[in-house]
Design an enzyme around this catalytic site. Structure first.
Site, PDB file in Angstrom:
ATOM      1  N   HIS A 134     -14.882   2.732   3.427  1.00  0.00           N
ATOM      2  CA  HIS A 134     -13.631   2.143   3.921  1.00  0.00           C
ATOM      3  C   HIS A 134     -12.430   3.036   3.602  1.00  0.00           C
ATOM      4  CE1 HIS A 134     -10.602  -0.847   4.903  1.00  0.00           C
ATOM      5  NE2 HIS A 134     -10.082  -0.696   3.698  1.00  0.00           N
ATOM      6  N   THR A 135     -12.381   3.563   2.389  1.00  0.00           N
ATOM      7  CA  THR A 135     -11.240   4.401   1.998  1.00  0.00           C
ATOM      8  C   THR A 135     -11.159   5.658   2.859  1.00  0.00           C
ATOM      9  OG1 THR A 135     -11.372   3.594  -0.284  1.00  0.00           O
ATOM     10  CG2 THR A 135     -10.179   5.655   0.087  1.00  0.00           C
ATOM     11  N   ILE A 139     -13.750  -6.151   5.312  1.00  0.00           N
ATOM     12  CA  ILE A 139     -14.159  -4.775   5.595  1.00  0.00           C
ATOM     13  C   ILE A 139     -13.706  -3.802   4.506  1.00  0.00           C
ATOM     14  CG2 ILE A 139     -14.154  -5.181   8.084  1.00  0.00           C
ATOM     15  CD1 ILE A 139     -11.480  -3.729   8.205  1.00  0.00           C
ATOM     16  N   ARG A 183       0.857  -1.180   0.000  1.00  0.00           N
ATOM     17  CA  ARG A 183       0.000   0.000   0.000  1.00  0.00           C
ATOM     18  C   ARG A 183       0.896   1.234   0.000  1.00  0.00           C
ATOM     19  NH1 ARG A 183      -2.924  -3.376  -1.361  1.00  0.00           N
ATOM     20  NH2 ARG A 183      -4.961  -4.008  -0.493  1.00  0.00           N
ATOM     21  N   CYS A 218      -7.496  -0.413  11.152  1.00  0.00           N
ATOM     22  CA  CYS A 218      -6.195   0.268  10.985  1.00  0.00           C
ATOM     23  C   CYS A 218      -5.073  -0.240  11.884  1.00  0.00           C
ATOM     24  CB  CYS A 218      -6.342   1.769  11.178  1.00  0.00           C
ATOM     25  SG  CYS A 218      -7.519   2.546  10.054  1.00  0.00           S
ATOM     26  N   GLU A 219      -5.206  -1.400  12.497  1.00  0.00           N
ATOM     27  CA  GLU A 219      -4.079  -1.936  13.271  1.00  0.00           C
ATOM     28  C   GLU A 219      -2.899  -2.252  12.355  1.00  0.00           C
ATOM     29  OE1 GLU A 219      -5.651  -5.652  11.589  1.00  0.00           O
ATOM     30  OE2 GLU A 219      -6.499  -3.737  12.212  1.00  0.00           O
ATOM     31  N   ASP A 220      -3.174  -2.579  11.086  1.00  0.00           N
ATOM     32  CA  ASP A 220      -2.106  -2.858  10.138  1.00  0.00           C
ATOM     33  C   ASP A 220      -1.331  -1.590   9.769  1.00  0.00           C
ATOM     34  OD1 ASP A 220      -4.316  -1.799   8.897  1.00  0.00           O
ATOM     35  OD2 ASP A 220      -4.459  -3.314   7.331  1.00  0.00           O
TER      36      ASP A 220
END
Length: 358
Positions: free
Chosen positions: A322-323, A316, A220, A284-286
């Site tokens: 989501h974005t 999700i 990403r 958003c833990e990643d």
């Protein structure tokens, strides 16, 4: 009187003979020198060259067809879908292994497939399931998965299997420190993600060259979108942004290797406000883990080229909004850090054994 002067020349009257008894002819000698009387005439030679050229072309075409057939055969299994028990070939027990950390949530059927697959990978030293449901796993499920690990493992020393049970439902649970780990390397995966064993072998080799870097399969990116009143606003870019821009700055923890020390840093050293944010937003833990590792190393992650398989329904990421939520996470985390620790790169690790040309 000198009779010799009037004697007729015998050479003029006696015909010259060639070695084979035929008459000597200067014209015939010149023609022979030009190749008229050679065994192979110019027409014969030209025809032979044409035939030889046609034979070479046929050989080249046959060789090309054979190469295409071999290539298609080697790729057929991947086109047909995921092979859950593809043999692991690179790993050697003398070089150590990794601990598979599977995050799951009320998808036991997917969990069973994931555990069975990763147990078959030679590099898996242990398999831990992060369990955050309100009810603990049933004894039947535990017994089934232990049996699966034992039967699918291809090593003499079977992987250690256990559930890491948490009292509350919290996405931060997936990065809690684990006691009694035998490996430095953690393979973090979601329960609906399958990475072929051979691909894991290669990625694990890459990770060992940079053990404090995050090495993964899902890249990403981020970029500065605008700045207003001295405040920068960043955008979170998905796969198509990475493909279009040719750069990335994160790899997602849904399929990535990282050092075990980052479990401790995430839980005990990272700003607690970020953990609170992840717990509250359930997202958003990643991104938080990517920011943590980048902030620690000052280096970019490493994206490994390799096909992975998502065996579940849409997650999700397919939900509306989501974005926007990911954009908000990114900007809020950057504001908490007070800087942008992410480092962009365009480097990609590729297994050259699967390429025709170096």
């Amino acid at each position: 009187m000198d009779l010799d002067g009037c004697r007729p020349s015998l050479r003029s009257e006696t015909p010259d003979l060639e070695g084979n008894g035929s008459l000597y002819s200067p014209a015939k000698e010149k023609a022979a020198n030009r190749g008229v009387y050679n065994v192979l005439s110019p027409f014969t030679i030209l025809r032979a060259k044409r035939l030889l050229g046609a034979a070479k072309l046929k050989l080249f075409l046959c060789f090309s067809v054979l190469c295409i057939i071999l290539f298609l055969s080697s790729r057929l299994s991947s086109w047909m879908g995921w092979n859950p028990h593809y043999p692991s070939s690179v790993y050697s027990p003398t070089r150590g292994g990794y601990t598979v950390l599977i995050n799951t949530w009320k998808r036991n059927s997917l969990l069973k497939q994931a555990v069975a697959h990763y147990a078959s990978c030679l590099g898996a030293d242990a398999i831990h399931v992060v369990w955050s449901e309100s009810e603990p796993p049933s004894e039947r499920l535990k017994a089934y998965l232990k049996k699966v690990v034992f039967s699918k493992s291809q090593t003499t020393q079977k992987p250690n299997f256990r559930f890491d049970i948490n009292a509350e439902d919290n996405l931060n649970n997936r990065f809690k420190p684990i006691e009694d780990l035998r490996t430095d390397s953690i393979l973090s995966v979601d329960d609906d993600v399958i990475v072929p064993c051979e691909t894991l072998d290669f990625a694990f080799t890459v990770w060992k060259t940079a053990p404090f870097t995050m090495v993964g399969f899902v890249p990403r990116m981020h970029w500065l979108d605008k700045e207003k009143n001295g405040v920068a606003y960043y955008r979170y870019g998905g796969w198509w942004s990475v493909w279009w821009m040719g750069t990335y700055s994160m790899v997602l923890s849904k399929a990535a290797f990282f050092h075990r020390k980052y479990l401790d840093l995430y839980t005990h050293k990272m700003p607690s406000s970020i953990q609170d944010y992840v717990s509250r937003e359930r997202n958003c833990e990643d991104i938080a883990m990517s920011l943590l590792i980048a902030n620690t190393t000052g280096a970019p992650p490493i994206w490994v080229e390799g096909k992975i398989y998502e065996i579940g329904a849409s997650g999700i990421s397919s939900l509306k909004g989501h974005t926007d939520r990911r954009n908000n996470c990114l900007n809020d985390f950057i504001s908490l850090y007070g800087t942008v620790p992410l480092v962009s790169t365009n480097v990609k690790a590729v297994n050259a054994q699967h390429k025709w040309f170096w």
